[in-house]
Design a protein around this motif. Structure first.
Motif, mmCIF file in Angstrom:
data_model
loop_
_atom_site.group_PDB
_atom_site.id
_atom_site.type_symbol
_atom_site.label_atom_id
_atom_site.label_comp_id
_atom_site.label_asym_id
_atom_site.label_seq_id
_atom_site.Cartn_x
_atom_site.Cartn_y
_atom_site.Cartn_z
ATOM 1 N N PRO A 1 4.933 8.428 3.294
ATOM 2 C CA PRO A 1 4.254 8.238 2.241
ATOM 3 C C PRO A 1 4.969 9.043 1.011
ATOM 4 N N ARG B 1 -0.034 8.032 -2.623
ATOM 5 C CA ARG B 1 0.272 7.235 -1.322
ATOM 6 C C ARG B 1 -0.842 6.500 -0.679
ATOM 7 N N ASP B 2 -2.173 6.526 -1.522
ATOM 8 C CA ASP B 2 -3.113 5.514 -1.202
ATOM 9 C C ASP B 2 -3.452 4.620 -2.275
ATOM 10 N N GLN B 3 -2.472 4.540 -3.187
ATOM 11 C CA GLN B 3 -2.739 3.452 -4.286
ATOM 12 C C GLN B 3 -1.868 2.061 -3.830
ATOM 13 N N ASP C 1 0.915 -1.159 -0.116
ATOM 14 C CA ASP C 1 -0.100 0.096 0.024
ATOM 15 C C ASP C 1 0.679 1.256 -0.044
ATOM 16 N N GLY C 2 0.842 1.974 -1.199
ATOM 17 C CA GLY C 2 1.679 3.269 -1.128
ATOM 18 C C GLY C 2 3.427 2.852 -1.403
ATOM 19 N N ARG D 1 0.512 8.309 9.519
ATOM 20 C CA ARG D 1 1.412 7.690 8.370
ATOM 21 C C ARG D 1 2.945 7.654 8.748
#
Length: 281
Positions: free
Chosen positions: A46, A76-78, A16-17, A43
Protein backbone atom coordinates in the motif's frame (compact mmCIF):
# COMPACT_ATOMS: atom_id res chain seq x y z
CA UNK A 1 -5.46 -5.70 -12.82
CA UNK A 2 -2.68 -4.26 -14.97
CA UNK A 3 0.41 -6.27 -15.90
CA UNK A 4 3.95 -5.19 -16.74
CA UNK A 5 6.15 -7.95 -18.09
CA UNK A 6 9.59 -8.62 -19.53
CA UNK A 7 11.97 -11.58 -19.71
CA UNK A 8 12.71 -11.40 -15.97
CA UNK A 9 9.60 -10.30 -14.08
CA UNK A 10 5.82 -10.15 -14.32
CA UNK A 11 4.35 -7.35 -12.19
CA UNK A 12 0.63 -7.15 -11.38
CA UNK A 13 -0.92 -3.89 -10.12
CA UNK A 14 -4.48 -3.18 -8.96
CA UNK A 15 -6.53 -0.05 -9.62
CA UNK A 16 -7.54 -0.20 -5.96
CA UNK A 17 -4.86 1.83 -4.21
CA UNK A 18 -2.62 1.57 -7.32
CA UNK A 19 -1.06 -1.25 -5.30
CA UNK A 20 1.42 -3.83 -6.58
CA UNK A 21 -0.13 -7.22 -5.84
CA UNK A 22 2.45 -9.54 -7.36
CA UNK A 23 6.00 -9.68 -8.68
CA UNK A 24 6.68 -13.08 -10.23
CA UNK A 25 10.37 -13.83 -10.68
CA UNK A 26 10.64 -15.83 -13.91
CA UNK A 27 14.26 -16.86 -13.50
CA UNK A 28 13.78 -18.28 -9.99
CA UNK A 29 10.14 -19.23 -10.66
CA UNK A 30 8.97 -17.80 -7.33
CA UNK A 31 6.63 -15.07 -6.16
CA UNK A 32 8.60 -12.23 -4.56
CA UNK A 33 5.68 -10.29 -3.00
CA UNK A 34 3.48 -11.19 -0.04
CA UNK A 35 0.00 -12.44 -1.08
CA UNK A 36 -2.04 -10.41 1.45
CA UNK A 37 -3.18 -13.30 3.63
CA UNK A 38 -5.15 -11.56 6.39
CA UNK A 39 -4.00 -14.21 8.89
CA UNK A 40 -0.80 -12.16 9.08
CA UNK A 41 -1.44 -8.94 7.14
CA UNK A 42 -4.07 -8.35 4.49
CA UNK A 43 -2.11 -6.05 2.18
CA UNK A 44 0.81 -6.32 -0.24
CA UNK A 45 2.24 -2.89 -1.07
CA UNK A 46 0.00 0.00 0.00
CA UNK A 47 0.88 3.67 -0.53
CA UNK A 48 0.71 5.74 2.67
CA UNK A 49 -0.80 9.22 2.29
CA UNK A 50 -1.37 11.88 3.62
CA UNK A 51 0.34 10.53 6.72
CA UNK A 52 2.87 7.83 7.53
CA UNK A 53 2.01 5.99 10.74
CA UNK A 54 -0.34 7.75 13.14
CA UNK A 55 -1.50 11.12 14.27
CA UNK A 56 -1.54 10.93 18.05
CA UNK A 57 -4.93 9.90 19.36
CA UNK A 58 -6.19 9.44 15.78
CA UNK A 59 -6.84 13.16 15.27
CA UNK A 60 -5.08 16.41 14.38
CA UNK A 61 -5.88 20.11 14.22
CA UNK A 62 -5.65 22.46 11.26
CA UNK A 63 -6.87 26.08 11.36
CA UNK A 64 -8.57 25.42 14.72
CA UNK A 65 -10.63 22.54 13.31
CA UNK A 66 -10.23 18.91 14.41
CA UNK A 67 -9.93 16.04 11.90
CA UNK A 68 -9.91 12.29 12.50
CA UNK A 69 -7.50 10.31 10.34
CA UNK A 70 -6.73 6.60 10.56
CA UNK A 71 -3.25 5.06 10.52
CA UNK A 72 -1.35 5.55 7.24
CA UNK A 73 -4.14 7.72 5.81
CA UNK A 74 -6.69 6.92 3.13
CA UNK A 75 -4.99 6.71 -0.27
CA UNK A 76 -4.39 2.95 -0.04
CA UNK A 77 -8.19 2.46 0.00
CA UNK A 78 -9.03 4.71 -2.96
CA UNK A 79 -9.72 3.60 -6.50
CA UNK A 80 -7.33 5.12 -9.02
CA UNK A 81 -7.91 5.85 -12.69
CA UNK A 82 -5.61 4.45 -15.35
CA UNK A 83 -3.80 7.43 -16.87
CA UNK A 84 -1.52 5.65 -19.36
CA UNK A 85 0.01 2.24 -19.97
CA UNK A 86 2.54 0.44 -22.14
CA UNK A 87 4.31 -2.90 -21.97
CA UNK A 88 6.84 -1.65 -19.42
CA UNK A 89 5.24 1.40 -17.79
CA UNK A 90 1.88 2.30 -16.27
CA UNK A 91 0.57 5.44 -14.53
CA UNK A 92 -2.41 5.73 -12.19
CA UNK A 93 -4.02 8.95 -11.01
CA UNK A 94 -6.19 9.86 -8.04
CA UNK A 95 -7.92 13.24 -7.63
CA UNK A 96 -9.63 14.12 -4.36
CA UNK A 97 -12.36 16.26 -5.97
CA UNK A 98 -13.80 17.26 -2.60
CA UNK A 99 -14.20 13.62 -1.50
CA UNK A 100 -11.96 13.57 1.58
CA UNK A 101 -12.51 17.03 3.10
CA UNK A 102 -13.97 15.54 6.28
CA UNK A 103 -10.60 13.95 7.14
CA UNK A 104 -8.11 16.04 5.13
CA UNK A 105 -8.79 19.69 4.23
CA UNK A 106 -6.70 19.96 1.03
CA UNK A 107 -7.61 19.33 -2.59
CA UNK A 108 -4.90 17.16 -4.10
CA UNK A 109 -3.87 14.90 -6.94
CA UNK A 110 -1.52 11.91 -6.70
CA UNK A 111 -0.04 10.15 -9.72
CA UNK A 112 1.77 6.82 -9.26
CA UNK A 113 3.94 5.46 -12.07
CA UNK A 114 5.52 2.01 -12.22
CA UNK A 115 8.33 1.31 -14.70
CA UNK A 116 9.83 -2.12 -15.33
CA UNK A 117 13.43 -2.32 -16.62
CA UNK A 118 15.07 -5.76 -16.58
CA UNK A 119 14.98 -6.93 -12.92
CA UNK A 120 14.06 -3.53 -11.44
CA UNK A 121 10.72 -1.87 -10.74
CA UNK A 122 10.85 1.90 -10.23
CA UNK A 123 8.03 3.63 -8.37
CA UNK A 124 7.40 7.36 -8.82
CA UNK A 125 4.91 9.40 -6.82
CA UNK A 126 3.85 12.85 -8.00
CA UNK A 127 1.96 14.85 -5.36
CA UNK A 128 0.12 17.99 -6.51
CA UNK A 129 -1.54 20.71 -4.45
CA UNK A 130 -4.83 21.54 -6.19
CA UNK A 131 -5.97 23.81 -3.36
CA UNK A 132 -5.75 27.57 -2.83
CA UNK A 133 -3.87 27.18 0.47
CA UNK A 134 -0.55 25.65 1.44
CA UNK A 135 -0.89 21.86 1.69
CA UNK A 136 0.70 19.63 4.34
CA UNK A 137 1.31 15.92 3.81
CA UNK A 138 3.55 12.87 4.14
CA UNK A 139 3.88 9.94 1.74
CA UNK A 140 5.43 6.50 2.05
CA UNK A 141 5.53 2.93 0.81
CA UNK A 142 4.82 -0.34 2.63
CA UNK A 143 5.88 -3.20 0.29
CA UNK A 144 5.94 -6.71 1.76
CA UNK A 145 8.44 -9.24 0.40
CA UNK A 146 8.16 -13.01 0.73
CA UNK A 147 10.69 -14.93 2.76
CA UNK A 148 11.58 -17.95 0.63
CA UNK A 149 14.03 -19.44 3.13
CA UNK A 150 15.08 -19.48 6.78
CA UNK A 151 18.19 -17.29 6.92
CA UNK A 152 17.76 -13.67 5.87
CA UNK A 153 19.69 -10.53 6.70
CA UNK A 154 19.36 -6.81 6.00
CA UNK A 155 22.34 -4.85 4.72
CA UNK A 156 22.38 -1.05 4.42
CA UNK A 157 23.84 1.71 2.29
CA UNK A 158 23.97 4.93 4.28
CA UNK A 159 24.70 8.65 4.07
CA UNK A 160 26.14 10.47 7.08
CA UNK A 161 25.19 9.63 10.65
CA UNK A 162 22.27 7.24 11.00
CA UNK A 163 19.73 7.52 13.80
CA UNK A 164 17.51 4.70 15.02
CA UNK A 165 14.07 5.70 16.31
CA UNK A 166 12.29 3.88 19.10
CA UNK A 167 8.50 3.78 19.34
CA UNK A 168 6.05 3.93 22.22
CA UNK A 169 2.47 2.95 21.39
CA UNK A 170 3.32 3.38 17.70
CA UNK A 171 4.68 6.93 18.20
CA UNK A 172 8.26 8.21 18.13
CA UNK A 173 9.60 8.24 21.69
CA UNK A 174 13.29 8.98 21.11
CA UNK A 175 16.24 8.42 18.77
CA UNK A 176 19.98 7.81 18.93
CA UNK A 177 22.89 7.72 16.50
CA UNK A 178 24.00 4.14 15.88
CA UNK A 179 26.81 2.24 14.21
CA UNK A 180 25.06 0.62 11.26
CA UNK A 181 25.61 -3.10 10.81
CA UNK A 182 23.68 -5.98 9.17
CA UNK A 183 20.46 -7.00 10.92
CA UNK A 184 19.40 -10.64 10.97
CA UNK A 185 15.72 -11.32 10.30
CA UNK A 186 14.66 -13.03 13.52
CA UNK A 187 12.19 -12.73 16.37
CA UNK A 188 14.63 -10.96 18.68
CA UNK A 189 15.26 -8.13 16.23
CA UNK A 190 11.74 -7.63 14.89
CA UNK A 191 9.34 -8.36 17.73
CA UNK A 192 9.12 -4.78 19.07
CA UNK A 193 7.25 -2.95 16.29
CA UNK A 194 9.08 -1.37 13.33
CA UNK A 195 12.81 -0.67 13.20
CA UNK A 196 13.17 2.88 11.86
CA UNK A 197 16.30 4.62 10.56
CA UNK A 198 17.12 7.89 8.85
CA UNK A 199 19.90 8.55 6.30
CA UNK A 200 19.51 5.18 4.56
CA UNK A 201 19.91 5.17 0.76
CA UNK A 202 19.30 1.45 0.17
CA UNK A 203 18.35 -1.73 2.01
CA UNK A 204 19.15 -5.21 0.69
CA UNK A 205 17.22 -8.22 1.98
CA UNK A 206 19.62 -11.13 1.43
CA UNK A 207 18.74 -14.82 1.53
CA UNK A 208 21.89 -16.37 2.97
CA UNK A 209 20.77 -19.85 1.88
CA UNK A 210 20.68 -19.21 -1.87
CA UNK A 211 21.95 -15.66 -2.51
CA UNK A 212 18.56 -14.23 -3.50
CA UNK A 213 18.52 -10.45 -2.97
CA UNK A 214 15.74 -7.87 -2.86
CA UNK A 215 17.32 -4.42 -2.97
CA UNK A 216 15.21 -1.33 -2.28
CA UNK A 217 16.99 1.92 -3.17
CA UNK A 218 15.55 5.20 -1.86
CA UNK A 219 18.28 7.85 -1.98
CA UNK A 220 17.26 11.08 -0.31
CA UNK A 221 14.26 9.64 1.53
CA UNK A 222 13.77 10.78 5.12
CA UNK A 223 13.34 7.36 6.75
CA UNK A 224 13.23 3.62 6.19
CA UNK A 225 11.12 1.28 8.32
CA UNK A 226 11.59 -2.49 8.64
CA UNK A 227 8.55 -4.40 9.87
CA UNK A 228 6.99 -7.84 10.08
CA UNK A 229 4.30 -9.28 12.35
CA UNK A 230 5.48 -11.56 15.15
CA UNK A 231 2.72 -13.62 16.78
CA UNK A 232 3.40 -15.79 19.83
CA UNK A 233 7.09 -15.73 19.02
CA UNK A 234 6.55 -16.85 15.41
CA UNK A 235 7.66 -14.72 12.45
CA UNK A 236 5.34 -13.99 9.56
CA UNK A 237 6.59 -15.39 6.21
CA UNK A 238 7.32 -11.90 4.84
CA UNK A 239 9.06 -8.67 5.76
CA UNK A 240 8.39 -5.04 4.82
CA UNK A 241 11.02 -2.51 3.72
CA UNK A 242 9.32 0.89 3.87
CA UNK A 243 10.76 4.11 2.40
CA UNK A 244 9.07 7.18 3.86
CA UNK A 245 8.89 10.91 3.30
CA UNK A 246 7.46 11.53 6.76
CA UNK A 247 7.04 9.56 9.97
CA UNK A 248 4.52 8.77 12.69
CA UNK A 249 3.80 11.44 15.30
CA UNK A 250 6.04 12.12 18.23
CA UNK A 251 4.72 10.74 21.50
CA UNK A 252 4.78 14.34 22.73
CA UNK A 253 2.97 15.72 19.66
CA UNK A 254 0.15 18.12 20.48
CA UNK A 255 -1.87 17.86 17.27
CA UNK A 256 -1.24 20.91 15.06
CA UNK A 257 -0.77 19.44 11.58
CA UNK A 258 1.59 22.23 10.51
CA UNK A 259 3.99 21.16 13.26
CA UNK A 260 3.75 17.42 12.67
CA UNK A 261 7.07 15.61 12.81
CA UNK A 262 8.78 15.70 9.38
CA UNK A 263 5.68 17.05 7.59
CA UNK A 264 6.04 18.22 3.98
CA UNK A 265 4.33 21.23 2.46
CA UNK A 266 3.41 22.45 -1.01
CA UNK A 267 2.34 25.88 -2.18
CA UNK A 268 -0.89 26.14 -4.23
CA UNK A 269 -0.58 24.66 -7.73
CA UNK A 270 2.87 23.24 -6.91
CA UNK A 271 3.96 19.61 -7.13
CA UNK A 272 6.70 17.33 -5.83
CA UNK A 273 7.94 13.94 -7.05
CA UNK A 274 9.67 11.08 -5.25
CA UNK A 275 11.10 7.83 -6.60
CA UNK A 276 12.39 4.56 -5.21
CA UNK A 277 13.36 1.31 -6.93
CA UNK A 278 13.18 -2.36 -6.09
CA UNK A 279 15.56 -4.81 -7.78
CA UNK A 280 14.87 -8.56 -7.61
CA UNK A 281 18.26 -10.26 -7.95
Amino acid sequence: MINLENDYLKVTIALDGAEIRSVFDKSRRIERMWHADAKYWGRTSPVLFPIVGQVKGGSYTFDEKDYNLSQHGFLRDQKFELESSSENQVSFIYESLDKMKDVYPFEHRVTITYTLVEKTVSVTWKVENCDTQEMYYSIGAHPAFNLNGDHYEFEFETRGDVREFSLKQGLVANSEIIAVKPVEVNVENLQNDAIIYDNIDAVSLINRDNGEVTRLACPGFDYVGLWMPVTDGILAPFVCIEPWMGITDSFDEYGDFRNKLSIKKLAPEQQESYEYTVSYL
